[in-house]
Design an enzyme around this catalytic site. Structure first.
Site, mmCIF file in Angstrom:
data_model
loop_
_atom_site.group_PDB
_atom_site.id
_atom_site.type_symbol
_atom_site.label_atom_id
_atom_site.label_comp_id
_atom_site.label_asym_id
_atom_site.label_seq_id
_atom_site.Cartn_x
_atom_site.Cartn_y
_atom_site.Cartn_z
ATOM 1 N N SER A 171 3.125 -2.068 10.752
ATOM 2 C CA SER A 171 4.591 -1.813 10.785
ATOM 3 C C SER A 171 5.251 -3.358 10.522
ATOM 4 O O SER A 171 6.175 -3.661 11.267
ATOM 5 C CB SER A 171 4.956 -1.487 12.129
ATOM 6 N N HIS A 199 -9.821 1.500 4.762
ATOM 7 C CA HIS A 199 -8.190 1.837 5.370
ATOM 8 C C HIS A 199 -8.664 2.534 6.513
ATOM 9 O O HIS A 199 -9.219 3.589 6.470
ATOM 10 C CB HIS A 199 -7.252 2.352 4.623
ATOM 11 N N ASN A 252 0.622 -1.212 -0.050
ATOM 12 C CA ASN A 252 0.032 0.076 0.002
ATOM 13 C C ASN A 252 0.902 1.101 -0.010
ATOM 14 O O ASN A 252 1.435 1.593 1.192
ATOM 15 C CB ASN A 252 -0.821 -0.015 1.380
ATOM 16 N N GLY A 310 2.275 2.572 10.683
ATOM 17 C CA GLY A 310 3.210 3.456 10.400
ATOM 18 C C GLY A 310 3.928 4.018 11.754
ATOM 19 O O GLY A 310 4.616 4.944 11.940
ATOM 20 N N LYS A 363 0.135 4.303 -0.196
ATOM 21 C CA LYS A 363 -0.439 5.636 0.093
ATOM 22 C C LYS A 363 -0.149 6.558 -0.717
ATOM 23 O O LYS A 363 0.021 6.423 -1.966
ATOM 24 C CB LYS A 363 -0.241 5.856 1.494
ATOM 25 N N GLU A 384 -5.725 -4.547 10.567
ATOM 26 C CA GLU A 384 -4.740 -3.535 10.714
ATOM 27 C C GLU A 384 -4.846 -2.827 12.127
ATOM 28 O O GLU A 384 -5.760 -2.052 11.889
ATOM 29 C CB GLU A 384 -4.802 -2.596 9.380
ATOM 30 N N GLU A 435 -7.039 5.119 7.727
ATOM 31 C CA GLU A 435 -6.711 6.404 7.153
ATOM 32 C C GLU A 435 -8.146 7.260 6.493
ATOM 33 O O GLU A 435 -8.291 8.379 6.763
ATOM 34 C CB GLU A 435 -5.437 6.651 6.325
#
Ligand code: PGA
Length: 252
Positions: A215, A97, A9, A175, A11, A169, A99
């Site tokens: 991560s 996701h 991904n 991250g 991003k 996730e 985000e």
């Protein structure tokens, strides 16, 4: 035997030439080694999908988008439809996701609509779920994930469920450099497979690929992928460097 999947991904990263370079490097790395049985997917920014599909044609990876519109077509400025993705030979698409949930207020109901759009155009949805830190600290992670999945996926007919990939996730791991332990990942993946089994039966649950994301690195991928219910990874930061991404693919 379930599919092994490693999906990158990207991003909102890389210029066009950087994106091209990274994909060329991935092609070379894949050419240099023996054929892998891992299903490799790279989810680029939408604007690079055409280029990525072109490069992927002569290589062993597939291309995915990072989002899709919940609507079929029409007056939705800036949106990209499943029909458009399909017409560009895009085979996968990440949805839900964290985000997008956080910055674009994407709800479970919207994820459900996006799943329908994608399946209608034979694009495989990679549906993300996962709890935030406060929810884990309150030991509410199972309840949260169950609600996300039942509200975004359990409207599907059993046959459609065979074309879904789920990515667990934990938001506190994305991250942050703070990976879930292999035990935490396994516990949640087994839980997810269990609720899918309750709803759709053993056969469908057994075949469902469940990826871990958050991560995941060349250093920790092997122990995560060794867990019986972890079928691969959704890789953010480490997918931006072709060599690191390749190491994760080879961690199976
Ligand atoms: P990360 O991101 O690997 O950089 O933690 C994973 C993701 O958000 O898909």
């Amino acid at each position: 035997m379930r599919q092994k999947i490693v999906a990158g991904n990207w991003k909102m990263n890389k210029s066009f030439s950087e994106a091209e370079e990274t994909l060329d490097e991935l092609v070379n790395l894949l050419d240099e080694q023996e054929k892998t049985d891992v299903n490799i997917i790279v989810c680029t920014p939408a604007i690079y999908l055409e280029m990525a599909v072109d490069i992927a044609e002569s290589s062993a990876f597939a291309v995915g988008a990072q989002d899709v519109s919940a609507y079929e077509k029409g007056a939705y400025t800036g949106e990209i439809s499943a029909t458009m993705l399909n017409s560009m030979q895009v085979e996968y698409c990440i949805i839900g996701h964290s985000e997008r949930r956080k910055y674009h207020h994407e709800s479970n109901a919207e994820v459900a609509q996006k799943v329908e759009q994608l399946l209608g155009k034979t694009i495989t949805p990679i549906v993300c779920c996962g709890e935030v830190l406060a929810e884990r600290e309150a030991n509410r992670q199972f309840e949260v994930v169950k609600q996300q999945l039942s509200e975004s996926l359990f409207q599907l007919q059993p046959l459609d469920f065979t074309n879904i990939i789920i990515a667990y996730e934990p938001v506190w791991a994305i991250g942050t450099g703070k990976t879930a332990t292999p035990e935490q990942a396994q516990e949640m993946h087994a839980f997810i497979r269990g609720i899918v089994e309750d709803k759709y039966g053993k056969e469908i649950a057994k075949k469902l690929p469940i990826l871990y994301g958050g991560s995941c690195t060349p250093q920790n991928a092997a122990t995560l992928f060794a867990q019986p219910d972890v079928d691969g990874g959704l890789i953010g930061g480490a997918s931006l460097v072709a060599q690191d991404f390749m190491k994760i693919i080879n961690a199976f």
